[in-house]
Design an enzyme around this catalytic site. Structure first.
Site, PDB file in Angstrom:
ATOM      1  N   ASP A 227       0.847  -1.280   0.224  1.00  0.00           N
ATOM      2  CA  ASP A 227      -0.418  -0.396   0.294  1.00  0.00           C
ATOM      3  C   ASP A 227       1.077   1.535   0.175  1.00  0.00           C
ATOM      4  OD1 ASP A 227      -1.384   2.111   0.548  1.00  0.00           O
ATOM      5  OD2 ASP A 227      -3.049   0.825   2.168  1.00  0.00           O
ATOM      6  N   HIS A 256      -2.990  -0.509  -1.779  1.00  0.00           N
ATOM      7  CA  HIS A 256      -4.482  -0.177  -1.290  1.00  0.00           C
ATOM      8  C   HIS A 256      -5.357  -0.082  -1.660  1.00  0.00           C
ATOM      9  CE1 HIS A 256      -6.131   2.808   1.691  1.00  0.00           C
ATOM     10  NE2 HIS A 256      -6.702   3.825   0.715  1.00  0.00           N
TER      11      HIS A 256
END
Length: 276
Positions: A227, A256
């Protein structure tokens, strides 16, 4: 679909809500800068698993009303509270993606957990995004300032490229389809400009570390190690340390937007936690 009104003083905030299925209620709280439509891969799986699935558009986004102010987390948690009260819900599961994790924690801080059974934090900004001396793994302040400036000067241009990193498509073009990127851009670009800017200020600058002590219910935390939007170390990993009754699952290869890129795995992990 329905509209739920949160009356705060002389102001009425109209929230667009979808409500499917029967059984124990789970409320899905979307991330920035999208709408409830970002849960497209989760809603059918949860309904099929026997849950009442409620999702809504945050004020300023999607089909909800777009006031000038009120994008701080107290106001946003008040909107969530109005949905729970209006629908007369109990034994609720709160699931927040990215920015939506803030509503989960602030709701528990402001309203307690008498009506809440479990919580889920997915790619969440909890507990803190910004880099501080005591949070060295956070996003540097200058990077957050660049985002704020870009939103002020060329919001649509910024949003056109934002979701490439969101899904890891900036490093792997096969991570998601161009159609998914176009779809997200369409949703994000139609959010109110003031909502996009002020909500970004909320998730970038709110520190929830002390509030994590208010999360006393069973909590599932899922975060991707790749992420680049909300770093794994400052968010998921740290949230697990601060939330006592939590289970932490990391996805080694996920960026993400794992609700899309890893939808099947997420649905399995989510349903297993809800049934446990």
């Amino acid at each position: 679909m329905s509209t739920i009104i949160n009356k705060t003083g002389s102001e009425e905030i109209k929230l667009h809500v979808v409500d499917y299925g029967t059984g124990q209620p789970i409320i899905l709280i979307h991330g920035w800068p999208l709408s409830h439509k970002s849960w497209e891969r989760q809603i059918p799986a949860l309904v099929k698993a026997g849950y009442r699935v409620i999702a809504y558009d945050r004020r300023g986004f999607g089909a909800s009303c777009k006031p000038w102010d009120g994008y701080d987390y107290d106001s946003l948690a008040s909107d969530l509270h109005s949905i729970i009260e209006e629908l007369k819900l109990s034994q609720v599961i709160l699931a927040g993606f990215s920015m939506g994790g803030g509503e989960v924690v602030r709701y528990l801080t402001n309203y307690g957990d008498a009506k809440i059974a479990k919580a889920v934090l997915i790619s969440s900004i909890i507990p803190v995004v910004k880099q501080h001396a005591d949070n060295p793994d956070g996003v540097p302040a200058e990077k957050l300032e660049e985002i704020a400036q870009a939103l002020q000067e060329d919001r649509v241009g910024f949003l056109q490229d934002f979701h490439k990193q969101f899904y890891g498509a900036d490093k792997d073009a096969t991570a998601v389809s161009q159609g998914q990127l176009d779809y997200d851009f369409s949703i994000a670009s139609h959010a109110a400009p003031q909502a996009t800017i002020k909500a970004a200020d909320a998730w970038a600058n709110t520190d929830f570390r002390a509030e994590c002590a208010n999360v006393r219910i069973p909590t599932l935390i899922i975060h991707g190690k790749k992420d680049a939007t909300v770093p794994f170390e400052t968010a998921g990993q740290q949230a697990h340390k601060l939330i006592a009754n939590s289970i932490f699952i990391n996805y080694d290869d996920a960026a993400h937007g794992l609700n899309i890129t890893h939808a099947d795995r997420l649905n399995e992990d989510l349903i297993a936690f809800l049934r446990a």
